[in-house]
Design a protein around this motif. Structure first.
Motif, mmCIF file in Angstrom:
data_model
loop_
_atom_site.group_PDB
_atom_site.id
_atom_site.type_symbol
_atom_site.label_atom_id
_atom_site.label_comp_id
_atom_site.label_asym_id
_atom_site.label_seq_id
_atom_site.Cartn_x
_atom_site.Cartn_y
_atom_site.Cartn_z
ATOM 1 N N PRO A 1 -8.821 -17.504 4.026
ATOM 2 C CA PRO A 1 -10.222 -17.111 3.918
ATOM 3 C C PRO A 1 -10.430 -15.607 3.984
ATOM 4 O O PRO A 1 -9.627 -14.866 4.540
ATOM 5 N N THR A 2 -11.552 -15.178 3.394
ATOM 6 C CA THR A 2 -12.002 -13.794 3.504
ATOM 7 C C THR A 2 -12.869 -13.665 4.759
ATOM 8 O O THR A 2 -13.238 -14.675 5.368
ATOM 9 N N ALA A 3 -13.204 -12.441 5.090
ATOM 10 C CA ALA A 3 -14.060 -12.192 6.256
ATOM 11 C C ALA A 3 -15.372 -12.955 6.113
ATOM 12 O O ALA A 3 -15.877 -13.554 7.072
ATOM 13 N N ASP A 4 -15.891 -12.956 4.916
ATOM 14 C CA ASP A 4 -17.165 -13.610 4.658
ATOM 15 C C ASP A 4 -17.083 -15.120 4.878
ATOM 16 O O ASP A 4 -18.002 -15.730 5.423
ATOM 17 N N MET A 5 -15.991 -15.718 4.445
ATOM 18 C CA MET A 5 -15.813 -17.155 4.629
ATOM 19 C C MET A 5 -15.679 -17.482 6.111
ATOM 20 O O MET A 5 -16.225 -18.487 6.592
ATOM 21 N N ILE A 6 -14.953 -16.655 6.834
ATOM 22 C CA ILE A 6 -14.782 -16.867 8.267
ATOM 23 C C ILE A 6 -16.125 -16.708 8.975
ATOM 24 O O ILE A 6 -16.472 -17.481 9.866
ATOM 25 N N TYR A 7 -16.890 -15.730 8.524
ATOM 26 C CA TYR A 7 -18.235 -15.519 9.058
ATOM 27 C C TYR A 7 -19.076 -16.777 8.868
ATOM 28 O O TYR A 7 -19.750 -17.235 9.800
ATOM 29 N N GLY A 8 -19.011 -17.357 7.675
ATOM 30 C CA GLY A 8 -19.749 -18.596 7.389
ATOM 31 C C GLY A 8 -19.370 -19.725 8.332
ATOM 32 O O GLY A 8 -20.240 -20.393 8.899
ATOM 33 N N SER A 9 -18.077 -19.919 8.515
ATOM 34 C CA SER A 9 -17.600 -20.961 9.430
ATOM 35 C C SER A 9 -18.039 -20.682 10.853
ATOM 36 O O SER A 9 -18.491 -21.578 11.567
ATOM 37 N N ALA A 10 -17.892 -19.436 11.250
ATOM 38 C CA ALA A 10 -18.186 -19.074 12.641
ATOM 39 C C ALA A 10 -19.656 -19.326 12.972
ATOM 40 O O ALA A 10 -19.984 -19.768 14.077
ATOM 41 N N ARG A 11 -20.516 -19.078 12.001
ATOM 42 C CA ARG A 11 -21.953 -19.257 12.247
ATOM 43 C C ARG A 11 -22.338 -20.701 12.502
ATOM 44 O O ARG A 11 -23.402 -20.969 13.081
ATOM 45 N N GLU A 12 -21.494 -21.620 12.073
ATOM 46 C CA GLU A 12 -21.785 -23.023 12.355
ATOM 47 C C GLU A 12 -21.700 -23.306 13.858
ATOM 48 O O GLU A 12 -22.430 -24.129 14.389
ATOM 49 N N MET A 13 -20.789 -22.629 14.524
ATOM 50 C CA MET A 13 -20.630 -22.802 15.965
ATOM 51 C C MET A 13 -21.464 -21.787 16.739
ATOM 52 O O MET A 13 -21.964 -22.061 17.818
ATOM 53 N N GLU A 14 -21.596 -20.610 16.176
ATOM 54 C CA GLU A 14 -22.175 -19.450 16.872
ATOM 55 C C GLU A 14 -23.169 -18.791 15.914
ATOM 56 O O GLU A 14 -22.834 -17.782 15.263
ATOM 57 N N PRO A 15 -24.367 -19.345 15.821
ATOM 58 C CA PRO A 15 -25.292 -18.936 14.755
ATOM 59 C C PRO A 15 -25.646 -17.449 14.760
ATOM 60 O O PRO A 15 -25.985 -16.906 13.725
#
Lengths: 125, 125
Positions: B21-35
């Motif tokens: 993943p790119t930073a952006d993709m990781i950001y997307g995933s992370a926001r699911e747990m940590e909005p």
DNA sequence: ATAATAATAGTAATCATTACTGATAACGAT
DNA sequence: ATCGTTATCAGTAATGATTACTATTATTAT
């Protein structure tokens, strides 16, 4: 593709260098011969040449694209201290193994990292 | 290095994905747990983790850095059509030859390009 | 030479990444 | 457990390599 003095100059510059210059470095060289050449022209032609497989691109950790006029199969060694890029001999070892997976290889980018001789000696002193 | 919930989350995400993943993709995933997590936080921690050699970076032709939680020696195959990144087995063939040049290898990045199985079949149809 | 149009110079826009800032949270010492 | 120190954070602004745009210039087929 029409002839252009600028593109010929850019091609000559890359083909006659043994380092791996960035667009900016090529722009600097080009301006010595063609003072009014535009940075955009350099970028556009580098992309053209890369598309035509006349040159190779190297995406490195310095966030700049490095260009290589040598399109023969070879890999690169990048000094993790100074970022210097050194040509290596043709490795091309595993492609056969990879193609057994059903993947057809049309190109490769193989980069090793470490200290170049200069930087390794510096560290010792 | 202090503990942070955000860094642990980011580390977990990368380590538990088999894509790159790119930073952006990781950001997307992370926001699911940590909005409320910030994109800057993601970038800062990715750089930290890469510096600590907890993760690996891949500089590709799409001009985005891809991250890999698998730090074991292995190379990558990138589809030149869709850009998909596929893990390859450990090649690590030539290092010995390279070290004969006096270059000490501390890391490697070996990328092959071609069409992945999906894209190769698409082209045939 | 002329027309058609690719390529250029110069500049503005894009976009991934990094830097900055005031607020928050981790954690060792009290 | 609270306090003080300071790393880390959220949010946003800045950076910088690359690309897009536009009016002008240069190449090439006719």
């Amino acid at each position: 593709m029409r002839y252009s003095r600028q593109r010929e100059l850019i091609t000559d510059i890359i083909k006659n260098r043994c380092d791996h210059p960035t667009a900016d470095m090529i722009y600097g060289s080009a301006r010595e011969m063609e003072p009014n050449i535009s940075l955009g022209t350099v970028y556009r032609n580098l992309k053209l040449l890369a598309d035509e497989k006349e040159i190779i691109t190297l995406e490195t950790e310095d966030k700049k694209i490095h260009y290589d006029g040598d399109t023969s199969r070879h890999s690169h060694f990048i000094c993790s201290k100074c970022g210097n890029i050194i040509d290596l001999f043709k490795p091309a070892k595993t492609p056969a193994e990879i193609e057994e997976l059903g993947l057809s290889i049309t190109g490769e980018k193989c980069i090793y990292y470490g200290l170049c001789n200069l930087c390794a000696n510096e560290t010792i002193e």
